[in-house]
Design an enzyme around this catalytic site. Structure first.
Site, PDB file in Angstrom:
ATOM      1  N   GLU A  92       0.790  -1.209   0.000  1.00 33.50           N
ATOM      2  CA  GLU A  92       0.000   0.000   0.000  1.00 33.50           C
ATOM      3  C   GLU A  92       0.829   1.269   0.000  1.00 33.50           C
ATOM      4  OE1 GLU A  92      -2.726   0.214   3.199  1.00 33.50           O
ATOM      5  OE2 GLU A  92      -1.231   0.917   4.601  1.00 33.50           O
ATOM      6  N   CYS A 105       3.726   8.021   1.220  1.00 39.98           N
ATOM      7  CA  CYS A 105       4.459   6.937   1.880  1.00 39.98           C
ATOM      8  C   CYS A 105       4.315   5.692   1.014  1.00 39.98           C
ATOM      9  CB  CYS A 105       3.825   6.720   3.256  1.00 39.98           C
ATOM     10  SG  CYS A 105       4.461   5.270   4.103  1.00 39.98           S
ATOM     11  N   CYS A 112       8.339  -8.471   4.719  1.00 36.71           N
ATOM     12  CA  CYS A 112       9.664  -8.002   5.138  1.00 36.71           C
ATOM     13  C   CYS A 112      10.366  -9.121   5.889  1.00 36.71           C
ATOM     14  CB  CYS A 112       9.540  -6.772   6.034  1.00 36.71           C
ATOM     15  SG  CYS A 112      11.140  -6.104   6.537  1.00 36.71           S
ATOM     16  N   CYS A 116      10.687  -7.372  12.767  1.00 35.48           N
ATOM     17  CA  CYS A 116      10.604  -6.597  14.013  1.00 35.48           C
ATOM     18  C   CYS A 116       9.361  -7.009  14.801  1.00 35.48           C
ATOM     19  CB  CYS A 116      10.553  -5.100  13.704  1.00 35.48           C
ATOM     20  SG  CYS A 116      12.003  -4.526  12.822  1.00 35.48           S
ATOM     21  N   CYS A 119       5.967  -4.961  14.462  1.00 43.06           N
ATOM     22  CA  CYS A 119       5.534  -4.609  13.102  1.00 43.06           C
ATOM     23  C   CYS A 119       4.759  -5.779  12.495  1.00 43.06           C
ATOM     24  CB  CYS A 119       6.763  -4.273  12.263  1.00 43.06           C
ATOM     25  SG  CYS A 119       6.402  -4.043  10.515  1.00 43.06           S
ATOM     26  N   CYS A 341      -0.214   3.185  11.218  1.00 46.37           N
ATOM     27  CA  CYS A 341       0.684   2.043  11.203  1.00 46.37           C
ATOM     28  C   CYS A 341       0.005   0.753  11.632  1.00 46.37           C
ATOM     29  CB  CYS A 341       1.826   2.289  12.173  1.00 46.37           C
ATOM     30  SG  CYS A 341       2.530   3.906  12.018  1.00 46.37           S
TER      31      CYS A 341
HETATM   32  N1  SAH Z   1      11.627  -1.165   7.084  1.00 42.66           N
HETATM   33  C1  SAH Z   1      11.849   0.214   7.241  1.00 42.66           C
HETATM   34  C2  SAH Z   1      10.761   1.087   6.654  1.00 42.66           C
HETATM   35  C3  SAH Z   1       9.349   0.638   6.847  1.00 42.66           C
HETATM   36  S1  SAH Z   1       8.798   0.650   8.481  1.00 42.66           S
HETATM   37  C4  SAH Z   1      12.073   0.550   8.704  1.00 42.66           C
HETATM   38  O1  SAH Z   1      11.870  -0.301   9.554  1.00 42.66           O
HETATM   39  O2  SAH Z   1      12.492   1.672   8.973  1.00 42.66           O
HETATM   40  C5  SAH Z   1       8.552   2.406   8.747  1.00 42.66           C
HETATM   41  C6  SAH Z   1       8.422   2.804  10.200  1.00 42.66           C
HETATM   42  O3  SAH Z   1       7.199   2.305  10.788  1.00 42.66           O
HETATM   43  C7  SAH Z   1       9.543   2.244  11.044  1.00 42.66           C
HETATM   44  O4  SAH Z   1      10.099   3.225  11.864  1.00 42.66           O
HETATM   45  C8  SAH Z   1       8.851   1.184  11.850  1.00 42.66           C
HETATM   46  O5  SAH Z   1       9.525   0.940  13.020  1.00 42.66           O
HETATM   47  C9  SAH Z   1       7.470   1.769  12.059  1.00 42.66           C
HETATM   48  N2  SAH Z   1       6.454   0.784  12.459  1.00 42.66           N
HETATM   49  C10 SAH Z   1       6.325  -0.488  12.063  1.00 42.66           C
HETATM   50  N3  SAH Z   1       5.277  -1.087  12.663  1.00 42.66           N
HETATM   51  C11 SAH Z   1       4.730  -0.167  13.457  1.00 42.66           C
HETATM   52  C12 SAH Z   1       3.608  -0.164  14.331  1.00 42.66           C
HETATM   53  N4  SAH Z   1       2.854  -1.251  14.505  1.00 42.66           N
HETATM   54  N5  SAH Z   1       3.332   0.959  15.004  1.00 42.66           N
HETATM   55  C13 SAH Z   1       4.096   2.073  14.826  1.00 42.66           C
HETATM   56  N6  SAH Z   1       5.144   2.144  14.014  1.00 42.66           N
HETATM   57  C14 SAH Z   1       5.474   1.034  13.337  1.00 42.66           C
HETATM   58 FE1  SF4 Z   2      10.544  -4.682   8.225  1.00 47.69          FE
HETATM   59 FE2  SF4 Z   2       8.598  -3.767   9.734  1.00 47.69          FE
HETATM   60 FE3  SF4 Z   2      11.031  -4.021  10.755  1.00 47.69          FE
HETATM   61 FE4  SF4 Z   2      10.559  -2.092   8.924  1.00 47.69          FE
HETATM   62  S1  SF4 Z   2       9.668  -2.240  10.972  1.00 47.69           S
HETATM   63  S2  SF4 Z   2      12.284  -3.538   8.996  1.00 47.69           S
HETATM   64  S3  SF4 Z   2       9.020  -3.150   7.650  1.00 47.69           S
HETATM   65  S4  SF4 Z   2       9.741  -5.703  10.030  1.00 47.69           S
END
Ligand code: SAH
Ligand code: SF4
Length: 371
Positions: A92, A105, A112, A116, A119, A341
């Site tokens: 998206e 964005c 991915c 994390c 996420c 998010c």
């Molecule tokens: N993979 C890259 C870019 C995509 S994630 C990264 O990790 O930077 C973009 C941002 O969204 C990152 O800072 C990530 O930590 C944050 N993010 C991911 N899941 C989230 C969530 N559930 N709530 C708030 N921020 C989140």
């Molecule tokens: Fe991947 Fe989500 Fe971690 Fe960004 S925050 S690196 S999208 S797992």
């Protein structure tokens, strides 16, 4: 031979393609402008190209964006598109309008591999890399459909943040041509300061980006110590915080901005205590020129994590600010359309016809790339 999608070529690539067709390289500039500046997808529209060239292109090439599965419009003007990238995968993009800019964005991967904990894309796992054409197609579609909607012939999107789904620096070979198309004066003409790559910290690729295509950099830090970051961002075991911060400093030598943005997702009882705020100050102050962006966590059931209370976030921010670190708390946008998010999963799971994998849009909010 399969027809080639011209959306995937940066200007250099398109020039090489034109040469292959026996055409002069400068034709590529005309073609590139038609595609990216005017949003043309039909060669017959390209009135300053000879009919013979248009016919040649029509028989060997095409300009095809991604198909849109859904579009949602928020009361605050935020627009979210879900794009089908085939084989049951979807990604998206979200447009966030503000008074002085329009930010898009976009996603770099379906899924991915970093995994994390907070996420939902990370929980879903990796499906595949997007091509350069699939990355730029999100901008192409958003820019030109919004221009039509607003009746504008001028640019609508002024900023792009790679904060959708995926780790951009783990899809480097597609990322760089896509960034070049964004920056190219014959393409979207965006300033390097207004294109932000967000990364969980792929150290060698931060160095390569500095040399190949320096744009604004956001680093997802989320923890002041390796012990905690190892748990939240598994990539930290490979590239620990000290190495990451060294790479940030090297990046700053060539970066278009004189600071790195550190993103810090506020997780209740995990990384949000006053002691951790002080540890973050110790880690960063005087070591890396930076701004800190505190992100309210968007919860999803499988994470087992909770969003920090507003009081907790404010207290954390105060400590950073008092210590001289420039800190913003990200405001969520598009709440009524689940554009914040980690909120798209529900909608996607409801889909019965196309079996789309779970996706989420991590950024979708304001303030990541202050200009
Ligand atoms: N993979 C890259 C870019 C995509 S994630 C990264 O990790 O930077 C973009 C941002 O969204 C990152 O800072 C990530 O930590 C944050 N993010 C991911 N899941 C989230 C969530 N559930 N709530 C708030 N921020 C989140
Ligand atoms: Fe991947 Fe989500 Fe971690 Fe960004 S925050 S690196 S999208 S797992």
């Amino acid at each position: 031979m399969d027809a080639v999608n011209l959306l995937g070529f940066d200007l250099e690539g398109l020039a090489a393609y034109c040469e292959q067709l026996g055409e002069k390289r400068f034709r590529a500039t005309q073609l590139f402008r038609w595609i990216h500046q005017k949003g043309a997808s039909d060669f017959d529209q390209m009135s300053d190209l000879a009919k013979s060239l248009r016919d040649k292109l029509a028989s060997r090439a095409h300009i095809t964006a991604l198909s849109v599965i859904s579009e949602h419009n928020s009361a605050d003007g935020t627009v979210k598109w879900l794009f089908d990238v085939g084989a049951g995968d979807a990604v998206e993009a979200v447009f966030i309008p503000e008074t002085d800019r329009g930010t898009l964005c976009i996603s770099s991967q379906a899924g991915c591999a970093v995994g994390c904990r907070f996420c939902s894309t990370g929980h879903q796992g990796f499906s595949r890399n997007l091509s350069a054409g699939e990355i730029i197609a999100q901008l192409w579609y958003a820019e030109h459909s919004l221009r039509k909607r607003f009746g504008k012939s001028e640019r609508v999107i002024s900023n792009v943040v790679m904060m959708g789904m995926g780790e951009p620096l783990q899809n480097y070979s597609a990322l760089v041509p896509a960034l070049r198309m964004m920056l190219d004066d014959h393409g979207y003409g965006l300033s390097r300061r207004r294109v932000t790559v967000s990364t969980s910290g792929v150290v060698p690729m931060i160095d390569r980006l500095r040399d190949d295509c320096p744009v604004a950099l956001a680093v997802s830090l989320h923890a002041p110590t390796d012990a905690l970051r190892d748990q939240l961002v598994p990539l930290n075991k490979k590239y620990p915080i000290a190495e990451l911060l060294d790479a940030c400093n090297r990046y700053l030598d060539k970066a278009p901005r004189d600071f790195i943005t550190f993103e810090y997702c506020m997780l209740d009882g995990v990384n949000d205590t006053p002691e951790q705020a002080h540890a973050l100050v110790e880690l960063l102050r005087g070591h890396v020129s930076c701004k800190i962006n505190l992100i309210p966590f968007n919860p999803f059931p499988a994470s087992g994590l909770k969003r920090s209370s507003r009081e907790r976030v404010t207290a954390f921010a105060e400590i950073l600010i008092q210590s001289g670190l420039v800190t913003t708390v990200r405001k969520t946008r598009g709440d009524d359309i689940d554009a914040a998010c980690g909120q798209l999963a529900g909608e996607v799971q409801d889909r019965t016809q196309v079996q789309v994998r779970m996706v989420r849009a991590p950024m979708m909010v304001k303030g990541a790339d202050p200009s």
